[in-house]
Design a protein around this motif. Structure first.
Motif, PDB file in Angstrom:
ATOM      1  N   ARG A 148     -40.294  46.255 -25.798  1.00  8.89           N
ATOM      2  CA  ARG A 148     -39.963  44.890 -26.197  1.00  8.89           C
ATOM      3  C   ARG A 148     -39.883  44.777 -27.714  1.00  8.89           C
ATOM      4  N   ALA A 154     -37.100  34.374 -25.300  1.00  6.74           N
ATOM      5  CA  ALA A 154     -36.406  35.276 -24.382  1.00  6.74           C
ATOM      6  C   ALA A 154     -35.357  36.084 -25.140  1.00  6.74           C
ATOM      7  N   GLY A 231     -39.922  37.152 -20.818  1.00  5.90           N
ATOM      8  CA  GLY A 231     -39.390  37.382 -22.151  1.00  5.90           C
ATOM      9  C   GLY A 231     -38.017  38.002 -22.177  1.00  5.90           C
ATOM     10  N   VAL A 232     -37.367  38.148 -21.014  1.00  6.35           N
ATOM     11  CA  VAL A 232     -36.010  38.708 -20.932  1.00  6.35           C
ATOM     12  C   VAL A 232     -35.054  37.610 -20.481  1.00  6.35           C
ATOM     13  N   ASP A 233     -33.957  37.465 -21.191  1.00  9.03           N
ATOM     14  CA  ASP A 233     -32.932  36.491 -20.811  1.00  9.03           C
ATOM     15  C   ASP A 233     -31.998  37.151 -19.801  1.00  9.03           C
TER      16      ASP A 233
END
Length: 445
Positions: A148, A154, A231-233
Protein backbone atom coordinates in the motif's frame (compact mmCIF):
# COMPACT_ATOMS: atom_id res chain seq x y z
CA UNK A 1 8.59 -14.51 -24.24
CA UNK A 2 9.82 -17.63 -22.51
CA UNK A 3 11.63 -16.50 -19.44
CA UNK A 4 15.18 -17.46 -20.29
CA UNK A 5 18.04 -17.69 -17.85
CA UNK A 6 15.98 -19.75 -15.49
CA UNK A 7 18.51 -22.53 -15.36
CA UNK A 8 17.65 -25.84 -16.64
CA UNK A 9 16.48 -29.41 -16.61
CA UNK A 10 19.03 -31.72 -18.18
CA UNK A 11 18.60 -35.10 -19.72
CA UNK A 12 22.10 -36.47 -19.98
CA UNK A 13 23.23 -38.91 -22.65
CA UNK A 14 25.53 -40.88 -20.41
CA UNK A 15 25.57 -43.03 -17.28
CA UNK A 16 28.16 -44.38 -14.92
CA UNK A 17 30.56 -42.79 -12.48
CA UNK A 18 34.00 -41.35 -12.04
CA UNK A 19 36.43 -43.59 -10.20
CA UNK A 20 33.58 -46.02 -9.57
CA UNK A 21 31.66 -43.38 -7.61
CA UNK A 22 27.94 -43.22 -8.58
CA UNK A 23 26.65 -39.83 -9.69
CA UNK A 24 23.04 -40.35 -8.63
CA UNK A 25 21.95 -37.99 -5.89
CA UNK A 26 21.85 -34.27 -5.19
CA UNK A 27 24.70 -31.82 -5.69
CA UNK A 28 24.84 -28.13 -4.81
CA UNK A 29 26.97 -25.13 -5.69
CA UNK A 30 27.03 -21.36 -6.17
CA UNK A 31 27.16 -19.55 -9.50
CA UNK A 32 28.74 -16.15 -8.99
CA UNK A 33 28.01 -13.95 -12.02
CA UNK A 34 29.25 -10.46 -11.34
CA UNK A 35 27.25 -9.04 -8.44
CA UNK A 36 24.77 -11.93 -8.61
CA UNK A 37 25.23 -15.02 -6.41
CA UNK A 38 22.87 -17.87 -7.38
CA UNK A 39 22.43 -21.05 -5.37
CA UNK A 40 22.20 -24.09 -7.64
CA UNK A 41 21.20 -27.72 -6.99
CA UNK A 42 21.81 -30.56 -9.42
CA UNK A 43 19.67 -33.68 -9.00
CA UNK A 44 20.98 -36.80 -10.79
CA UNK A 45 19.11 -40.07 -11.24
CA UNK A 46 20.47 -43.13 -13.09
CA UNK A 47 17.86 -44.97 -15.16
CA UNK A 48 17.98 -47.72 -17.76
CA UNK A 49 17.73 -45.25 -20.62
CA UNK A 50 20.39 -42.96 -19.19
CA UNK A 51 21.14 -40.53 -16.43
CA UNK A 52 18.41 -37.95 -15.83
CA UNK A 53 19.32 -34.67 -14.19
CA UNK A 54 17.72 -31.40 -13.08
CA UNK A 55 19.69 -28.22 -12.55
CA UNK A 56 17.69 -25.97 -10.25
CA UNK A 57 18.32 -22.31 -9.46
CA UNK A 58 16.91 -21.86 -5.97
CA UNK A 59 16.93 -18.09 -6.35
CA UNK A 60 15.09 -18.10 -9.70
CA UNK A 61 11.86 -19.92 -8.90
CA UNK A 62 13.20 -23.45 -9.36
CA UNK A 63 12.15 -23.76 -13.03
CA UNK A 64 13.44 -26.71 -15.05
CA UNK A 65 14.14 -26.53 -18.80
CA UNK A 66 15.70 -29.34 -20.86
CA UNK A 67 19.22 -28.93 -22.13
CA UNK A 68 19.90 -29.65 -25.78
CA UNK A 69 22.92 -31.96 -25.43
CA UNK A 70 25.29 -33.60 -22.96
CA UNK A 71 28.61 -35.37 -23.51
CA UNK A 72 31.03 -37.23 -21.29
CA UNK A 73 34.55 -38.20 -22.28
CA UNK A 74 36.16 -40.07 -19.42
CA UNK A 75 36.03 -37.69 -16.49
CA UNK A 76 35.14 -34.67 -18.64
CA UNK A 77 31.51 -33.50 -18.68
CA UNK A 78 30.05 -31.04 -21.20
CA UNK A 79 26.44 -29.80 -21.05
CA UNK A 80 24.97 -27.51 -23.70
CA UNK A 81 21.92 -25.28 -23.23
CA UNK A 82 20.80 -23.82 -26.56
CA UNK A 83 17.75 -22.14 -25.06
CA UNK A 84 19.91 -19.82 -22.96
CA UNK A 85 23.01 -19.89 -25.21
CA UNK A 86 25.18 -21.43 -22.51
CA UNK A 87 27.23 -24.50 -21.61
CA UNK A 88 28.75 -26.14 -18.53
CA UNK A 89 32.08 -27.98 -18.71
CA UNK A 90 33.39 -29.84 -15.67
CA UNK A 91 35.79 -32.44 -14.36
CA UNK A 92 33.90 -35.30 -12.65
CA UNK A 93 35.62 -36.15 -9.37
CA UNK A 94 34.79 -38.41 -6.46
CA UNK A 95 33.19 -35.77 -4.28
CA UNK A 96 32.63 -32.82 -6.60
CA UNK A 97 32.03 -31.57 -10.13
CA UNK A 98 34.52 -28.80 -10.85
CA UNK A 99 34.01 -26.64 -13.93
CA UNK A 100 32.91 -23.44 -15.63
CA UNK A 101 29.55 -22.11 -16.78
CA UNK A 102 29.91 -20.22 -20.08
CA UNK A 103 27.33 -17.74 -21.35
CA UNK A 104 27.45 -14.63 -23.49
CA UNK A 105 31.19 -15.00 -24.03
CA UNK A 106 31.88 -14.94 -20.28
CA UNK A 107 33.03 -17.78 -18.03
CA UNK A 108 31.95 -18.29 -14.43
CA UNK A 109 33.39 -20.89 -12.05
CA UNK A 110 30.76 -23.39 -10.93
CA UNK A 111 31.59 -26.28 -8.61
CA UNK A 112 29.10 -28.78 -7.21
CA UNK A 113 29.50 -30.88 -4.07
CA UNK A 114 27.17 -33.56 -2.76
CA UNK A 115 24.05 -32.75 -0.77
CA UNK A 116 21.43 -30.00 -0.72
CA UNK A 117 21.72 -26.48 0.55
CA UNK A 118 20.67 -26.20 4.18
CA UNK A 119 17.61 -24.20 5.15
CA UNK A 120 14.78 -22.73 3.16
CA UNK A 121 14.80 -21.62 -0.44
CA UNK A 122 15.72 -18.00 -1.01
CA UNK A 123 13.26 -15.45 0.39
CA UNK A 124 11.95 -12.59 -1.70
CA UNK A 125 13.84 -9.39 -2.22
CA UNK A 126 14.61 -7.24 0.81
CA UNK A 127 12.49 -4.13 0.33
CA UNK A 128 12.06 -0.78 2.00
CA UNK A 129 8.30 -1.52 2.02
CA UNK A 130 7.88 -5.25 2.72
CA UNK A 131 4.09 -5.20 2.33
CA UNK A 132 1.57 -7.66 3.75
CA UNK A 133 1.49 -11.38 3.04
CA UNK A 134 -1.93 -12.35 1.66
CA UNK A 135 -3.64 -15.35 0.04
CA UNK A 136 -5.96 -15.25 -2.96
CA UNK A 137 -8.42 -18.13 -2.89
CA UNK A 138 -9.84 -19.23 -6.24
CA UNK A 139 -9.57 -22.51 -8.09
CA UNK A 140 -6.14 -22.69 -6.42
CA UNK A 141 -4.69 -20.75 -3.50
CA UNK A 142 -2.05 -18.19 -4.47
CA UNK A 143 0.28 -16.51 -1.99
CA UNK A 144 1.18 -12.91 -2.57
CA UNK A 145 2.22 -9.53 -1.25
CA UNK A 146 -0.12 -6.56 -0.91
CA UNK A 147 1.76 -3.25 -0.92
CA UNK A 148 0.00 0.00 0.00
CA UNK A 149 1.12 3.59 -0.52
CA UNK A 150 1.55 6.02 2.36
CA UNK A 151 -1.39 8.13 1.25
CA UNK A 152 -4.83 8.69 2.84
CA UNK A 153 -8.09 7.67 1.27
CA UNK A 154 -8.97 5.10 -1.36
CA UNK A 155 -6.21 4.53 -3.91
CA UNK A 156 -6.11 2.98 -7.38
CA UNK A 157 -4.81 -0.58 -7.54
CA UNK A 158 -3.10 -2.99 -9.91
CA UNK A 159 -2.59 -6.74 -10.07
CA UNK A 160 0.93 -7.54 -11.33
CA UNK A 161 0.98 -10.62 -13.59
CA UNK A 162 4.19 -12.59 -14.19
CA UNK A 163 5.39 -13.75 -17.59
CA UNK A 164 5.77 -17.38 -18.63
CA UNK A 165 7.58 -19.94 -16.52
CA UNK A 166 7.47 -20.60 -12.80
CA UNK A 167 8.26 -17.35 -11.01
CA UNK A 168 7.92 -15.94 -7.56
CA UNK A 169 5.83 -12.91 -6.63
CA UNK A 170 8.76 -10.59 -7.33
CA UNK A 171 8.95 -11.88 -10.93
CA UNK A 172 12.56 -12.84 -10.22
CA UNK A 173 14.50 -13.64 -13.40
CA UNK A 174 18.28 -14.17 -13.35
CA UNK A 175 18.28 -13.04 -9.74
CA UNK A 176 16.57 -9.74 -10.64
CA UNK A 177 13.31 -9.02 -8.71
CA UNK A 178 11.64 -6.77 -11.28
CA UNK A 179 8.13 -6.67 -9.81
CA UNK A 180 9.40 -6.02 -6.28
CA UNK A 181 11.04 -2.82 -7.46
CA UNK A 182 8.11 -1.87 -9.69
CA UNK A 183 5.69 -2.35 -6.78
CA UNK A 184 7.77 0.02 -4.66
CA UNK A 185 7.80 2.59 -7.46
CA UNK A 186 4.03 2.30 -7.84
CA UNK A 187 3.54 2.71 -4.09
CA UNK A 188 5.50 5.95 -4.33
CA UNK A 189 3.00 7.02 -7.03
CA UNK A 190 0.04 6.28 -4.75
CA UNK A 191 -0.91 2.88 -6.25
CA UNK A 192 -1.81 -0.27 -4.30
CA UNK A 193 -0.35 -3.47 -5.79
CA UNK A 194 -0.71 -7.19 -5.34
CA UNK A 195 1.86 -9.57 -6.78
CA UNK A 196 1.72 -13.35 -6.44
CA UNK A 197 3.82 -16.49 -6.51
CA UNK A 198 2.96 -18.56 -9.57
CA UNK A 199 1.28 -21.93 -9.08
CA UNK A 200 3.83 -24.33 -7.59
CA UNK A 201 6.14 -21.54 -6.39
CA UNK A 202 6.63 -20.31 -2.83
CA UNK A 203 3.48 -20.74 -0.76
CA UNK A 204 1.07 -21.04 -3.69
CA UNK A 205 -0.70 -24.34 -4.33
CA UNK A 206 1.35 -26.81 -6.43
CA UNK A 207 -1.39 -27.23 -9.05
CA UNK A 208 -0.12 -26.77 -12.63
CA UNK A 209 -2.32 -24.89 -15.12
CA UNK A 210 -3.79 -26.88 -18.00
CA UNK A 211 -4.25 -23.82 -20.20
CA UNK A 212 -3.76 -20.03 -20.23
CA UNK A 213 -7.43 -19.76 -19.28
CA UNK A 214 -6.57 -21.25 -15.88
CA UNK A 215 -4.10 -18.41 -15.33
CA UNK A 216 -6.70 -15.91 -16.53
CA UNK A 217 -9.09 -17.17 -13.86
CA UNK A 218 -6.32 -16.79 -11.27
CA UNK A 219 -5.82 -13.20 -12.41
CA UNK A 220 -9.55 -12.49 -12.19
CA UNK A 221 -9.69 -13.83 -8.62
CA UNK A 222 -6.75 -11.61 -7.70
CA UNK A 223 -8.48 -8.56 -9.18
CA UNK A 224 -11.65 -9.30 -7.20
CA UNK A 225 -9.57 -9.80 -4.06
CA UNK A 226 -7.74 -6.49 -4.54
CA UNK A 227 -10.94 -4.57 -5.18
CA UNK A 228 -12.31 -5.83 -1.88
CA UNK A 229 -9.39 -4.57 0.23
CA UNK A 230 -9.92 -1.53 2.45
CA UNK A 231 -8.34 1.58 1.00
CA UNK A 232 -8.63 0.40 -2.64
CA UNK A 233 -10.85 2.19 -5.14
CA UNK A 234 -12.48 -0.66 -7.11
CA UNK A 235 -13.47 1.68 -9.93
CA UNK A 236 -9.86 2.30 -10.95
CA UNK A 237 -8.18 -1.06 -10.45
CA UNK A 238 -6.61 -2.99 -13.32
CA UNK A 239 -3.83 -5.26 -14.56
CA UNK A 240 -0.14 -4.76 -15.28
CA UNK A 241 1.24 -7.81 -17.09
CA UNK A 242 4.74 -8.62 -18.32
CA UNK A 243 5.33 -10.75 -21.44
CA UNK A 244 2.82 -13.63 -21.32
CA UNK A 245 1.30 -11.94 -18.27
CA UNK A 246 0.00 -9.19 -20.54
CA UNK A 247 -1.83 -11.74 -22.68
CA UNK A 248 -3.26 -13.32 -19.51
CA UNK A 249 -4.60 -9.88 -18.54
CA UNK A 250 -6.53 -9.62 -21.82
CA UNK A 251 -7.84 -13.17 -21.49
CA UNK A 252 -9.04 -12.41 -17.97
CA UNK A 253 -10.67 -9.17 -19.14
CA UNK A 254 -12.57 -10.91 -21.89
CA UNK A 255 -13.79 -13.93 -19.97
CA UNK A 256 -13.54 -13.54 -16.21
CA UNK A 257 -13.20 -9.93 -15.07
CA UNK A 258 -13.62 -6.29 -15.99
CA UNK A 259 -10.41 -4.37 -15.25
CA UNK A 260 -10.56 -0.59 -15.44
CA UNK A 261 -7.39 -0.59 -17.56
CA UNK A 262 -4.55 -2.84 -18.75
CA UNK A 263 -0.86 -1.97 -18.91
CA UNK A 264 1.21 -4.31 -21.09
CA UNK A 265 4.97 -4.57 -20.49
CA UNK A 266 6.72 -6.30 -23.40
CA UNK A 267 3.42 -8.08 -23.98
CA UNK A 268 3.14 -10.95 -26.47
CA UNK A 269 0.53 -10.20 -29.11
CA UNK A 270 0.89 -13.08 -31.57
CA UNK A 271 0.15 -16.76 -31.47
CA UNK A 272 2.68 -18.71 -29.42
CA UNK A 273 4.04 -20.42 -32.54
CA UNK A 274 4.62 -17.05 -34.25
CA UNK A 275 6.31 -15.58 -31.18
CA UNK A 276 8.66 -18.56 -30.90
CA UNK A 277 9.70 -18.38 -34.56
CA UNK A 278 10.41 -14.64 -34.28
CA UNK A 279 12.25 -15.12 -31.02
CA UNK A 280 14.32 -18.02 -32.32
CA UNK A 281 15.47 -16.13 -35.39
CA UNK A 282 16.34 -13.00 -33.41
CA UNK A 283 18.26 -14.85 -30.69
CA UNK A 284 20.15 -17.08 -33.12
CA UNK A 285 21.10 -14.13 -35.30
CA UNK A 286 22.30 -12.12 -32.28
CA UNK A 287 24.43 -15.08 -31.19
CA UNK A 288 26.15 -15.23 -34.57
CA UNK A 289 24.36 -18.14 -36.23
CA UNK A 290 24.54 -18.34 -40.01
CA UNK A 291 21.45 -17.72 -42.11
CA UNK A 292 21.54 -21.39 -43.07
CA UNK A 293 21.46 -22.41 -39.40
CA UNK A 294 18.65 -19.95 -38.70
CA UNK A 295 16.61 -21.33 -41.59
CA UNK A 296 17.21 -24.93 -40.48
CA UNK A 297 16.02 -24.08 -36.99
CA UNK A 298 12.92 -22.36 -38.37
CA UNK A 299 12.05 -25.37 -40.52
CA UNK A 300 12.38 -27.67 -37.50
CA UNK A 301 10.25 -25.34 -35.37
CA UNK A 302 7.49 -25.17 -37.96
CA UNK A 303 7.45 -28.94 -38.37
CA UNK A 304 7.06 -29.42 -34.62
CA UNK A 305 4.46 -26.67 -34.33
CA UNK A 306 2.38 -28.16 -37.15
CA UNK A 307 2.53 -31.49 -35.35
CA UNK A 308 1.25 -29.90 -32.14
CA UNK A 309 -1.63 -28.20 -33.94
CA UNK A 310 -2.71 -31.35 -35.79
CA UNK A 311 -2.19 -33.99 -33.08
CA UNK A 312 -5.18 -35.83 -31.66
CA UNK A 313 -5.99 -35.12 -27.99
CA UNK A 314 -3.42 -36.71 -25.69
CA UNK A 315 -1.08 -37.69 -28.53
CA UNK A 316 0.94 -34.51 -29.06
CA UNK A 317 4.00 -35.80 -27.22
CA UNK A 318 4.21 -39.01 -29.25
CA UNK A 319 3.72 -37.18 -32.54
CA UNK A 320 6.33 -34.55 -31.68
CA UNK A 321 8.86 -37.26 -30.88
CA UNK A 322 8.17 -38.95 -34.23
CA UNK A 323 8.52 -35.64 -36.08
CA UNK A 324 11.84 -34.86 -34.47
CA UNK A 325 13.21 -38.34 -35.09
CA UNK A 326 12.18 -38.05 -38.74
CA UNK A 327 14.15 -34.79 -38.91
CA UNK A 328 17.35 -36.37 -37.63
CA UNK A 329 17.15 -35.39 -33.96
CA UNK A 330 18.83 -37.80 -31.54
CA UNK A 331 16.38 -40.13 -29.80
CA UNK A 332 17.07 -38.88 -26.28
CA UNK A 333 16.77 -35.22 -27.27
CA UNK A 334 13.56 -35.95 -29.19
CA UNK A 335 12.07 -37.63 -26.12
CA UNK A 336 13.03 -34.68 -23.92
CA UNK A 337 11.55 -32.12 -26.29
CA UNK A 338 8.38 -34.16 -26.70
CA UNK A 339 7.81 -34.09 -22.95
CA UNK A 340 8.04 -30.30 -22.96
CA UNK A 341 6.10 -29.40 -26.09
CA UNK A 342 3.55 -32.15 -25.57
CA UNK A 343 2.30 -30.69 -22.29
CA UNK A 344 -1.40 -29.90 -22.15
CA UNK A 345 -0.66 -26.23 -21.39
CA UNK A 346 1.46 -25.83 -24.53
CA UNK A 347 -1.08 -27.63 -26.73
CA UNK A 348 -3.88 -25.40 -25.43
CA UNK A 349 -1.73 -22.28 -25.86
CA UNK A 350 -1.25 -23.14 -29.53
CA UNK A 351 -5.02 -22.96 -30.02
CA UNK A 352 -5.21 -19.33 -28.86
CA UNK A 353 -5.78 -16.45 -31.24
CA UNK A 354 -4.71 -13.47 -29.11
CA UNK A 355 -6.06 -10.87 -31.55
CA UNK A 356 -9.63 -11.69 -30.50
CA UNK A 357 -8.84 -11.01 -26.84
CA UNK A 358 -7.22 -7.66 -27.63
CA UNK A 359 -10.16 -6.54 -29.75
CA UNK A 360 -12.76 -7.75 -27.25
CA UNK A 361 -11.50 -5.54 -24.41
CA UNK A 362 -12.96 -2.06 -24.80
CA UNK A 363 -11.14 -0.43 -21.87
CA UNK A 364 -7.98 1.66 -22.09
CA UNK A 365 -4.61 0.03 -22.82
CA UNK A 366 -1.08 1.34 -22.26
CA UNK A 367 1.70 -0.75 -23.81
CA UNK A 368 5.46 -0.44 -23.40
CA UNK A 369 7.99 -2.35 -25.52
CA UNK A 370 11.78 -2.44 -25.23
CA UNK A 371 13.96 -1.51 -28.20
CA UNK A 372 16.50 -4.35 -27.72
CA UNK A 373 14.01 -7.05 -26.70
CA UNK A 374 14.88 -10.34 -28.46
CA UNK A 375 12.12 -12.35 -26.80
CA UNK A 376 9.13 -10.15 -27.59
CA UNK A 377 10.25 -8.21 -30.65
CA UNK A 378 8.85 -4.66 -30.42
CA UNK A 379 8.17 -4.21 -34.15
CA UNK A 380 5.87 -7.14 -34.97
CA UNK A 381 4.22 -7.17 -31.55
CA UNK A 382 3.41 -3.46 -31.73
CA UNK A 383 1.95 -3.84 -35.22
CA UNK A 384 -0.29 -6.72 -34.17
CA UNK A 385 -1.56 -4.82 -31.15
CA UNK A 386 -2.26 -1.68 -33.19
CA UNK A 387 -4.21 -3.69 -35.75
CA UNK A 388 -6.27 -5.53 -33.14
CA UNK A 389 -6.99 -2.39 -31.11
CA UNK A 390 -7.98 -0.14 -34.02
CA UNK A 391 -10.58 2.34 -32.84
CA UNK A 392 -10.06 1.46 -29.16
CA UNK A 393 -8.24 3.61 -26.56
CA UNK A 394 -4.62 2.48 -26.84
CA UNK A 395 -1.21 4.07 -26.37
CA UNK A 396 2.02 2.29 -27.34
CA UNK A 397 5.59 3.35 -26.58
CA UNK A 398 8.95 1.74 -27.39
CA UNK A 399 11.55 2.52 -24.73
CA UNK A 400 15.07 2.89 -26.16
CA UNK A 401 18.14 0.89 -25.17
CA UNK A 402 16.33 -1.71 -23.04
CA UNK A 403 15.97 -5.51 -23.07
CA UNK A 404 13.04 -7.81 -22.28
CA UNK A 405 13.31 -7.06 -18.54
CA UNK A 406 13.52 -3.30 -19.25
CA UNK A 407 17.15 -3.27 -18.17
CA UNK A 408 19.77 -1.11 -19.83
CA UNK A 409 21.07 -3.32 -22.63
CA UNK A 410 23.74 -3.60 -25.30
CA UNK A 411 22.69 -6.76 -27.16
CA UNK A 412 19.32 -7.77 -25.71
CA UNK A 413 20.60 -11.33 -25.22
CA UNK A 414 19.34 -13.16 -22.11
CA UNK A 415 22.99 -13.52 -21.04
CA UNK A 416 22.77 -9.88 -19.98
CA UNK A 417 19.92 -10.37 -17.53
CA UNK A 418 22.06 -11.47 -14.58
CA UNK A 419 24.89 -9.03 -15.25
CA UNK A 420 23.20 -5.64 -15.61
CA UNK A 421 23.42 -4.82 -11.92
CA UNK A 422 19.77 -3.73 -11.76
CA UNK A 423 16.39 -5.42 -12.10
CA UNK A 424 14.91 -2.57 -14.12
CA UNK A 425 16.59 0.54 -15.51
CA UNK A 426 15.83 3.54 -13.25
CA UNK A 427 14.53 5.55 -16.20
CA UNK A 428 12.27 2.68 -17.27
CA UNK A 429 10.95 2.18 -13.75
CA UNK A 430 10.12 5.88 -13.51
CA UNK A 431 8.48 5.99 -16.94
CA UNK A 432 6.43 2.85 -16.35
CA UNK A 433 5.34 3.67 -12.79
CA UNK A 434 4.29 7.18 -13.77
CA UNK A 435 2.50 5.84 -16.84
CA UNK A 436 0.60 3.25 -14.79
CA UNK A 437 -0.36 5.91 -12.25
CA UNK A 438 -1.64 8.25 -14.96
CA UNK A 439 -3.64 5.43 -16.59
CA UNK A 440 -5.14 4.41 -13.24
CA UNK A 441 -6.13 7.97 -12.33
CA UNK A 442 -7.64 8.44 -15.76
CA UNK A 443 -9.82 5.42 -15.02
CA UNK A 444 -10.80 6.97 -11.66
CA UNK A 445 -11.80 10.20 -13.36
Amino acid sequence: MMRLLVLVLLSLGWTGSAFGQPLSGVWHGRLEAGSTDLRMELELLAQDEGLQASLISLDQGGARIPASAAERDGTRLRLTFNSIAARYEAEVMQTRLSGVFVQGGREFDLEFVRGRFDGERAPGAVMDRPGDDVFVDGAVRLAGTLLRPDTPGAAPGVVLLNGSGSQDRDSTVAGQPGFALLAEALAAEGIVTIRMDDRGVGQSDPVPPDSPSDLARDAAHALTFLRGRPGVDPACTGFVGHSEGALIAFLAAGQHSDPAFIVSLAGMTGRLQDILVEQGEALNRAMGATEQQIEANRVMQEAVFATIENAAPGEAGQEIERTMLANGVAAQVAAQQARIWGQTYVVEHFKLEPRAAFARYEGSVLAYYAEHDLQILPGPNRRRLEAAREGLPTRIEILPGLNHLFQESETGLPAEYATRGHAMAPTARETISQGVAAWARQACD
